[in-house]
Design a protein around this motif. Structure first.
Motif, short mmCIF file in Angstrom:
data_model
loop_
_atom_site.label_atom_id
_atom_site.label_comp_id
_atom_site.label_asym_id
_atom_site.label_seq_id
_atom_site.Cartn_x
_atom_site.Cartn_y
_atom_site.Cartn_z
N CYS A 1 0.83 -1.21 0.00
CA CYS A 1 0.00 0.00 0.00
C CYS A 1 0.87 1.25 0.00
O CYS A 1 0.57 2.22 -0.70
CB CYS A 1 -0.93 0.01 1.21
N ASP B 1 3.95 1.46 -1.19
CA ASP B 1 4.54 1.55 -2.53
C ASP B 1 3.55 2.17 -3.52
O ASP B 1 3.93 3.04 -4.32
CB ASP B 1 4.97 0.17 -3.03
N GLN B 2 2.31 1.73 -3.46
CA GLN B 2 1.29 2.27 -4.36
C GLN B 2 1.08 3.76 -4.12
O GLN B 2 0.99 4.55 -5.05
CB GLN B 2 -0.05 1.54 -4.18
N LEU B 3 1.02 4.15 -2.86
CA LEU B 3 0.84 5.55 -2.51
C LEU B 3 2.01 6.39 -3.01
O LEU B 3 1.81 7.48 -3.59
CB LEU B 3 0.69 5.68 -0.99
N GLU C 1 4.02 5.67 -5.53
CA GLU C 1 3.97 5.71 -6.99
C GLU C 1 2.93 6.71 -7.47
O GLU C 1 3.15 7.45 -8.43
CB GLU C 1 3.64 4.31 -7.54
N GLU C 2 1.78 6.77 -6.78
CA GLU C 2 0.73 7.71 -7.16
C GLU C 2 1.19 9.15 -6.94
O GLU C 2 0.86 10.04 -7.72
CB GLU C 2 -0.55 7.44 -6.36
N GLU C 3 1.94 9.38 -5.88
CA GLU C 3 2.44 10.73 -5.59
C GLU C 3 3.47 11.17 -6.62
O GLU C 3 3.58 12.36 -6.93
CB GLU C 3 3.01 10.83 -4.18
N GLU C 4 4.26 10.24 -7.14
CA GLU C 4 5.27 10.56 -8.15
C GLU C 4 4.62 10.95 -9.46
O GLU C 4 5.18 11.73 -10.23
CB GLU C 4 6.22 9.37 -8.36
N GLU C 5 3.47 10.40 -9.76
CA GLU C 5 2.78 10.66 -11.03
C GLU C 5 2.14 11.97 -10.99
O GLU C 5 2.06 12.98 -11.09
CB GLU C 5 1.71 9.60 -11.30
#
Length: 109
Positions: free
Chosen positions: A99, A101-103, A105-109
């Motif tokens: 979770c 990692d997903q968070l 990755e979403e912040e980087e996008e």
């Protein structure tokens, strides 16, 4: 073991570093006499025997008499309870890390 003594909790038995060290020594050999175990510690025979009795009450150690000598061996099967408890938390941390990692990755996008 006396009738009014209950068997010990495995977690209580393995909480002490001396008892964990005793288990490790027993895991490396089929059977170990008490005097050999005692020689590995900076405590007397009585203290080592008390630790072994706690492990024995938890089912982690089995002893047998050979003449005047008592020999001990490890019975690791009660550790399955610890393994099952740890497995829950291992899964818990894996899920939380995914979770995170997903968070990230979403912040980087």
């Amino acid at each position: 073991m006396s009738e009014n003594k209950q068997s010990r909790d495995v977690f209580v038995a393995i909480a002490d570093p001396t008892r964990r060290q005793l288990m490790q020594l027993l895991a490396q050999a089929e059977e170990v006499p008490l005097h050999e175990l005692t020689a590995r510690f900076s405590m007397g025979r009585t203290a080592v025997s008390k630790h072994l009795n706690i492990l024995k009450e938890a089912g982690l150690v089995v002893d047998r008499k050979v003449g005047r000598e008592t020999r001990f061996r490890l019975n690791a099967s009660p550790l399955r309870e610890v393994e099952n408890w740890l497995a829950f938390y291992s899964k818990f941390w894996s899920i939380n890390m995914m979770c995170l990692d997903q968070l990230l990755e979403e912040e980087e996008e």
